[in-house]
Scaffold this active site. Sequence first.
Site, short mmCIF file in Angstrom:
data_model
loop_
_atom_site.label_atom_id
_atom_site.label_comp_id
_atom_site.label_asym_id
_atom_site.label_seq_id
_atom_site.Cartn_x
_atom_site.Cartn_y
_atom_site.Cartn_z
N CYS A 199 9.10 -4.90 0.48
CA CYS A 199 8.72 -3.93 1.51
C CYS A 199 7.20 -3.89 1.57
O CYS A 199 6.53 -4.78 1.05
CB CYS A 199 9.32 -2.55 1.22
SG CYS A 199 8.82 -1.85 -0.38
N THR A 200 6.62 -2.87 2.17
CA THR A 200 5.18 -2.82 2.38
C THR A 200 4.41 -2.65 1.08
O THR A 200 3.51 -3.44 0.76
CB THR A 200 4.80 -1.68 3.34
OG1 THR A 200 5.56 -1.80 4.54
CG2 THR A 200 3.32 -1.72 3.67
#
Length: 348
Positions: A199-200
């Site tokens: 994810c980020t």
Amino acid sequence: MALHNRVSRKELKERILQDNTPRTTISFYCYFKITDPVQFRNHLYRNFSDMGVLGRIYVAEEGINAQISVPTGKFDTFKEFLYRLDTALINLRLNIAVDDDGKSFYVLDIKVRNKIVADGIEDAGFDMANRGKYADAKTFNKLSNDPETIIIDMRNHYEFEVGHFENAIEIPSDTFREQLPMAVEMMQEHKDRNIIMYCTGGIRCEKASAYMLHKGFTNVFHLEGGIINYVNKVKEEGLENKFHGKNFVFDQRLGERITDEIISKCHQCGKPADTHVNCVNDACHLLFIQCGDCANEFEECCSIDCKEFIHLSAEQQKELRSGVDLGRNVFNKSKSRLGNLTTRNSTD
């Protein structure tokens, strides 16, 4: 001192735009037990306000999740304070923004939530202590070179659209809470294969890895520090970069340029574009991708209707906005999720 902001956001934004003080954008999270989230939140607010920290922070009994901007000259002071807060935070990894203009945030918001990332998990047997293995940048590259490895993107569709890792699988959903059961269902035939989730900044994929293990998967990894840390490590260590395009971020920048590739298209005309914007119509604020030509043609609006709306009188706009609930106003082209958001653009 007041434990919340009392100045209008418009004024605060103007202050930051005019302020030339160097600032560093940082994100961090940590799953650890917070006995009194309200007291913890208030302590953070007092000290972060004194340091000039801006940004968005969520505090819950399960930990802390933060995306902030710190005056560069106060960075060491900030780190020392953070590391003293709890033993779980000592030497906590801080993800430094890849592409930073110092204007990422203009207000300090610290909120107490039930969870630091909404997951929809209600199973009392779920335990974040049993999470997947960390995969650093070098390990991620090695595992991803194996054709038997499955790479899963645990971000929303609009994040995936502008940038993602090679051969990554998108979980076609609008929210993380929807993605978790979908990922389990999609991977049922691959329970014994290596699965890397990313994810980020790491917070979603770490929880996702724990959820997959909870559901019977065995070889689950999550990318250490997410895309942000991966890109920084790739640069530091001279590794091959397997991420293509832009990394969407949830602040005023709405994206960090990772590579020069533009892998998405303008939602209005279809030309190559990867700049996310919010429609300037206050009754809309749709998040969508817009190229420079369409920004000029539509006056930074998402549609002809919104372009006409912004030229109405202030009184007319106020009346038409009355009672409107924008909710999650995000453009989505997926045919499986067609709705009124996609009908705003006549060229779609």
